[in-house]
Design an enzyme around this catalytic site. Structure first.
Site, PDB file in Angstrom:
ATOM      1  N   GLU A 114      -3.057   5.460  15.832  1.00  0.00           N
ATOM      2  CA  GLU A 114      -4.244   4.634  15.611  1.00  0.00           C
ATOM      3  C   GLU A 114      -5.516   5.477  15.602  1.00  0.00           C
ATOM      4  O   GLU A 114      -6.426   5.227  14.817  1.00  0.00           O
ATOM      5  CB  GLU A 114      -4.336   3.541  16.684  1.00  0.00           C
ATOM      6  N   CYS A 165      -4.011  -6.236  -0.716  1.00  0.00           N
ATOM      7  CA  CYS A 165      -5.386  -6.742  -0.742  1.00  0.00           C
ATOM      8  C   CYS A 165      -6.335  -5.552  -0.621  1.00  0.00           C
ATOM      9  O   CYS A 165      -7.122  -5.441   0.309  1.00  0.00           O
ATOM     10  CB  CYS A 165      -5.601  -7.732   0.414  1.00  0.00           C
ATOM     11  N   CYS A 215      -3.409  -9.776  -6.362  1.00  0.00           N
ATOM     12  CA  CYS A 215      -3.339 -11.160  -5.868  1.00  0.00           C
ATOM     13  C   CYS A 215      -2.057 -11.871  -6.308  1.00  0.00           C
ATOM     14  O   CYS A 215      -1.493 -12.659  -5.550  1.00  0.00           O
ATOM     15  CB  CYS A 215      -4.559 -11.940  -6.331  1.00  0.00           C
ATOM     16  N   CYS A 233       0.629 -11.312  -3.945  1.00  0.00           N
ATOM     17  CA  CYS A 233       0.252 -11.469  -2.536  1.00  0.00           C
ATOM     18  C   CYS A 233       1.061 -12.579  -1.860  1.00  0.00           C
ATOM     19  O   CYS A 233       1.142 -13.704  -2.372  1.00  0.00           O
ATOM     20  CB  CYS A 233      -1.230 -11.787  -2.449  1.00  0.00           C
ATOM     21  N   CYS A 268      -5.329 -18.435   0.430  1.00  0.00           N
ATOM     22  CA  CYS A 268      -6.527 -17.622   0.200  1.00  0.00           C
ATOM     23  C   CYS A 268      -7.569 -18.413  -0.587  1.00  0.00           C
ATOM     24  O   CYS A 268      -7.369 -18.754  -1.757  1.00  0.00           O
ATOM     25  CB  CYS A 268      -6.136 -16.342  -0.552  1.00  0.00           C
TER      26      CYS A 268
END
Ligand code: SF4
Length: 513
Positions: free
Chosen positions: A94, A254, A261, A264, A270
């Site tokens: 991370e 995205c 899209c 997706c 959305c």
């Protein structure tokens, strides 16, 4: 184009794959700016239907199970039985992924985990070793803070990683709300006291699009709203996978500029996508002369909504879903010029060696090694730059370096996050063995191989590359080089083979061009 819209068109908050935390949130580690009561956000900007939340979780997790990338930290998080080692592995990933793309991080991560597979091993490393491994990854303070935090876990927490997001954030330096949430959810999963969401650059983009949030996405009000949404959405039985799935969606589907899209897995949830579809249907009806009712564009309908795009910056049909997220344009980077000198000599077997010096232990590129450098005033004439660098080297070495002895190599531009840096590069050839006064700034001679293994920044690697390119052009017969490099010491600087001399003995006056 306005600042907010320019930011949206340029790809939103972060590079794809980045894990940076907006400055507004970084500076508010552990704190919520919301005091007292606050009106709930208007319905179009939240997930309020439990059935829809359930469907979104299922669709996203099913897609993640099918499509997730094979990444080394995921493998470790899934296979490492020891919770502390697992949390450490996720933590390192991370931190490395902040502001850095996955593809770049993988090699660094593998080398890091091979060298320091545990917190204890990292705590015993020197900062020099950390900087060497981190060299080229950028934002060098990350590695330093990671090691400092590892030392703290070993010395003050008996080597045991805190087990909740709250404690991780509270007890570990450099661990903010996002990193704490990621470590807790990915490493401990069901073991965390409370399933916790995460909000990074990718998640900000996805959530803003899912709920048409067009206010400045780096503002505290929007960031808090997104955290609330992430915490509400996170799957209670698979929090780690859900958070990774949301980040993965932002990194691979995205994406900032050309989101996929149609592929997706959550497009039915959305609102930005829905709005685009409605506008397309409307345009198509109009084209074929059919009745054209005013489309329901799902505007919030709440006057002065703090989450909608500002009135002066309404939805722009040409941008589609990339209307979101929006962010105030970044401050222009500061412009800086620095003169830098590649001091070089012939090492054994005739291979070139370079003198590098260590930067101060705080500030930009703290503790890294570089060619001797001098910040320059803007608009300084070339001749004055050269003189300033000669003065600097003269003061440092005590030897009468003259401006005419510095050979101009070229200009190297490097963009730091907040600085547009130009290095004006010169070289100065030396000969023989040289010992340096240890009371001076730490310095050492390195071969090319040693240079690349040292804790040097990418900018300095570019500087050396420019010098090597120039040397290659000079030595190439086809290039018609007019300058020859002297290989023997001359005059007062001549020396017998094997004699150890001081640096000033070798900073000889310029060779003839
Ligand atoms: Fe992003 Fe498009 Fe999916 Fe909406 S439909 S979440 S804009 S990829």
């Amino acid at each position: 184009m306005s600042q907010l819209r320019a930011a949206a068109a340029a790809g939103g908050l972060r590079r794809s794959g980045g894990r940076a935390v907006p400055a507004a949130r970084r500076s508010r580690k552990g704190a919520s700016p919301r005091g007292g009561t606050q009106a709930p956000p208007p319905t179009p900007h939240v997930f309020s239907d439990p059935a829809e939340i359930g469907a979104l979780r299922r669709n996203l997790l099913a897609w993640y199970d099918r499509c997730k990338r094979d990444l080394p930290w995921r493998t470790l998080a899934a296979t490492e039985p020891d919770a502390d080692r697992r949390a450490y592995a996720v933590w390192v990933s991370e931190i490395m992924l902040q502001q850095t793309q996955v593809a770049t991080v993988i090699d660094y991560y593998n080398r890091w985990m091979q060298k320091w597979p545990t917190l204890q091993a990292l705590a015993e490393a020197s900062l020099e070793e950390v900087n060497e491994l981190w060299a080229g990854l950028g934002y060098y303070s990350r590695g330093k803070r990671l090691q400092e935090a590892a030392k703290k876990v070993v010395s003050e927490l008996a080597g045991r990683m805190p087990r909740t997001a709250e404690d991780l954030q509270k007890l570990l330096p450099g661990v903010g709300r996002y990193t704490a949430g990621a470590i807790a959810s990915i490493s401990y999963g069901q073991l965390s006291l409370q399933a916790t969401g995460v909000v990074d650059g990718n998640v900000i983009r996805v959530l803003c699009r899912l709920r048409c949030i067009g206010a400045d996405s780096s503002s505290p009000a929007v960031i808090d709203q997104l955290w609330d949404m992430a915490n509400a959405l996170v799957d209670r039985s698979r929090p780690g996978d859900f958070n990774q799935a949301l980040m993965e969606l932002g990194a691979t589907v995205c994406v900032p500029k050309a989101p996929l899209c149609r592929e997706c897995p959550v497009k039915q949830h959305c609102r930005a996508w829905r709005r685009v579809e409605k506008e397309l249907a409307f345009a198509s009806q109009k084209l074929f002369g059919k009745p054209t009712p005013v489309p329901d564009v799902e505007d919030c309908g709440v006057g002065g909504c703090p989450l909608c795009p500002p009135a002066m910056e309404p939805w722009d049909s040409s941008l589609g879903v990339t209307n979101f997220p929006r962010k105030a344009a970044k401050k222009q980077p500061r412009v800086a010029r620095t003169a830098t000198c590649v001091l070089e000599r012939r090492g054994c077997h005739g291979a070139p060696e370079y003198l590098i010096v260590q930067r101060p232990s705080s500030g930009l590129l703290a503790g890294l090694w570089e060619f001797p450098s001098l910040p320059l005033d803007q608009d300084l004439q070339e001749e004055k730059q050269r003189e300033a660098l000669a003065d600097h080297l003269r003061a440092w070495t005590g030897w009468p370096v003259v401006a005419g002895g510095l050979r101009f190599v070229g200009e190297v531009v490097h963009i730091f996050s907040h600085i547009h840096q130009t290095y004006v590069v010169y070289s100065l050839p030396l000969d023989g063995d040289v010992t340096l006064d240890p009371a001076l700034t730490p310095s050492r001679w390195v071969t090319e191989e040693e240079f690349h293994a040292s804790a040097v920044s990418t900018a300095m690697k570019k500087v050396l590359k420019a010098r090597e390119k120039q040397r290659g052009e000079e030595s190439s017969p086809g290039k018609g080089s007019k300058r020859k490099r002297a290989t023997k010491p001359q005059g007062a600087n001549s020396t017998r083979p094997g004699t150890q001399l001081s640096l000033r003995a070798f900073l000889r006056p310029p060779t003839s061009p």
